[in-house]
Design an enzyme around this catalytic site. Structure first.
Site, short mmCIF file in Angstrom:
data_model
loop_
_atom_site.label_atom_id
_atom_site.label_comp_id
_atom_site.label_asym_id
_atom_site.label_seq_id
_atom_site.Cartn_x
_atom_site.Cartn_y
_atom_site.Cartn_z
N SER A 187 0.81 -1.22 0.00
CA SER A 187 0.00 0.00 0.00
C SER A 187 0.84 1.27 0.00
CB SER A 187 -0.96 -0.01 1.19
OG SER A 187 -0.27 -0.21 2.39
N HIS A 242 -5.18 -3.41 -3.15
CA HIS A 242 -4.80 -2.46 -4.21
C HIS A 242 -4.67 -3.11 -5.58
CE1 HIS A 242 -4.25 0.63 -1.20
NE2 HIS A 242 -3.68 -0.31 -0.46
N LYS A 281 -11.89 0.73 -2.30
CA LYS A 281 -10.80 1.32 -3.10
C LYS A 281 -11.23 1.31 -4.56
CE LYS A 281 -7.73 0.83 0.67
NZ LYS A 281 -6.97 -0.05 1.54
C1 LIG Z 1 -6.98 -0.20 2.98
C2 LIG Z 1 -6.36 -1.50 3.28
C3 LIG Z 1 -6.96 -2.41 4.17
C4 LIG Z 1 -8.19 -2.07 4.96
O1 LIG Z 1 -9.32 -2.04 4.16
P1 LIG Z 1 -10.56 -1.15 4.64
O2 LIG Z 1 -11.70 -1.69 3.86
O3 LIG Z 1 -10.21 0.26 4.29
O4 LIG Z 1 -10.71 -1.36 6.11
C5 LIG Z 1 -6.38 -3.66 4.32
N1 LIG Z 1 -5.24 -3.96 3.69
C6 LIG Z 1 -4.62 -3.10 2.86
C7 LIG Z 1 -3.35 -3.52 2.19
C8 LIG Z 1 -5.14 -1.84 2.65
O5 LIG Z 1 -4.51 -0.98 1.87
#
Ligand SMILES: *Cc1c(COP(=O)(O)O)cnc(C)c1O
Length: 391
Positions: A177, A205, A236
């Site tokens: 991330s 991602h 996302k």
């Molecule tokens: C954003 C993210 C999460 C958490 O997901 P949410 O739905 O925002 O709680 C978990 N793992 C990674 C790698 C992330 O980037």
């Protein structure tokens, strides 16, 4: 205790580590209104531009009129709505896995899955740069937790070799991330075969972005195995909220019985699942969006020419510009902000010490003009900001 809290906050301030929220007053898009000002934004994970897509908004409105806004009870009481069920089937089909289970957030999915599958006699093996919620899941599980150097297959193999745990689970971000690089998942899967381990892939991602029709990093790499469990987030690229876990039917059935963050919580409202069904359709038919996104990634990588700061080698929508010093990263972020461009400065502990960076994230909604504006501003900043500048 309050004195302790005050002291902690003061200390953060002197280290340049205080995190601040901006007040967003527009939909999430390439141009946003934050703190009352218009900005060109490179901050969001809305990689395909679905967060404000009319088809998703209409699906949500329609479903709210029909199904109401509240789920009312946990999944195992009466909260599991037809929209949730349809979405689980659509997601499993999209990622080519036998079954899928919805969670309210990615955070809840990771802590729920790892703590359900792993226990005291087991071992979890995690990349050092994994997302915080994977580590929290390992901690909650009470399993032995081994952390290996970023993407280091040999280090992981040594740990697996030495382990006599009952069950072994490797966990990794598929796309990191804060770095944007892709984990060596094929090599991890080969280790799973050799050492009777399982691989839990967090595709927050990659889902929607990578692989044919946005099916995610596993499909991008052509990986398929009963030893694989994947998690995809829905806030996302998918543009809404929530997450899903996909894998063998027996894994999903077990999680329904054992994952506390699935069992003891109220599911997300049914209209969100209706919006996500529209999102799955847009992802599957989203080649034009992905082409635009990858064109913008290519443009930034080929045209940005800096000497003091450098982009990490990433092929994905996450393009980190490493600055190093916390204050210099903040100064750069503020320089851009004064010129109407938002790019977040990411500092420790989110990233390792001395690797503070700007996390540039690109979206299909960015135009060539937007990316060129960012490039010009970064090149001007390198001339204007003296090295070692304090914000
Ligand atoms: C954003 C993210 C999460 C958490 O997901 P949410 O739905 O925002 O709680 C978990 N793992 C990674 C790698 C992330 O980037």
């Amino acid at each position: 205790m309050l004195d302790f809290l005050h002291a902690d906050l003061e200390k953060r301030k002197t280290l340049g580590l205080t995190r601040q929220r901006r007040l967003l007053d527009s939909p999430q898009a390439e141009h946003i209104t934050a703190n009352g000002q218009r900005f060109l934004s490179f901050c969001s994970n809305d990689y395909l531009g679905l967060a404000n897509d009319p088809a998703l908004v209409a699906a949500l409105q329609h479903a709210a009129a029909e199904a109401g806004v509240g789920s009312g009870a946990s999944n195992l009481i009466t909260g599991h709505h037809r929209y949730h069920d349809q979405l689980e089937h659509a997601l499993a089909a999209l990622v080519r896995q036998p079954a899928a289970l919805l969670f309210s957030t990615g955070y809840m999915a990771n802590i729920g899955v790892i703590s359900a599958l792993m226990g005291r006699d087991d071992a979890v093996f995690s990349d050092k740069l994994n997302h915080a919620c994977l580590n929290d899941g390992a901690f909650l599980s009470r399993a032995t937790h081994h952390r290996f150097a970023h993407n280091d297959v040999d280090a992981l193999e040594k740990l697996l070799q030495a382990s006599n745990a009952r069950h072994k689970l490797i966990t990794a971000d598929a796309v990191f991330s804060m770095d944007g690089d892709i984990a060596p998942l094929a090599a991890y899967l080969a280790l799973c075969e050799r050492y009777d381990a399982y691989l839990y892939v967090d595709d927050a991602h990659g889902f929607g972005v990578l692989g044919p029709q946005g099916r995610g990093t596993l499909q991008h790499l052509g990986l398929k195995s009963p030893r694989l469990i994947m998690m995809g987030t829905l806030g996302k690229a998918a543009g809404v909220a929530g997450a899903f876990v996909a894998g063998e039917q027996v894994v999903i059935d077990y999680l329904i019985q054992h994952a506390n963050s699935y069992i003891y919580t109220t599911p997300a409202p049914p209209p969100l699942s209706a919006a996500l069904l529209a999102s799955v359709h847009e992802i599957e038919h989203g080649d034009a969006r992905r082409q635009q996104l990858f064109a913008m990634i290519g443009l930034l990588k080929s045209e940005l020419s800096l000497t003091r700061w450098h982009l990490l080698p990433s092929e994905t929508a996450i393009q980190p510009l490493v600055v190093g010093d916390n204050f210099e990263a903040l100064a750069l972020s503020q320089y851009l902000q004064a010129r109407g461009i938002l790019v977040p400065a990411i500092r420790p502990p989110t990233v390792p010490v001395n690797t503070a960076r700007l996390r540039i994230s690109l979206s299909a909604t960015h135009s060539e003009q937007d990316v060129r504006a960012l490039i010009a501003a970064l090149q001007a900043a390198e001339r204007d900001i003296p090295a070692g500048e304090k914000a």
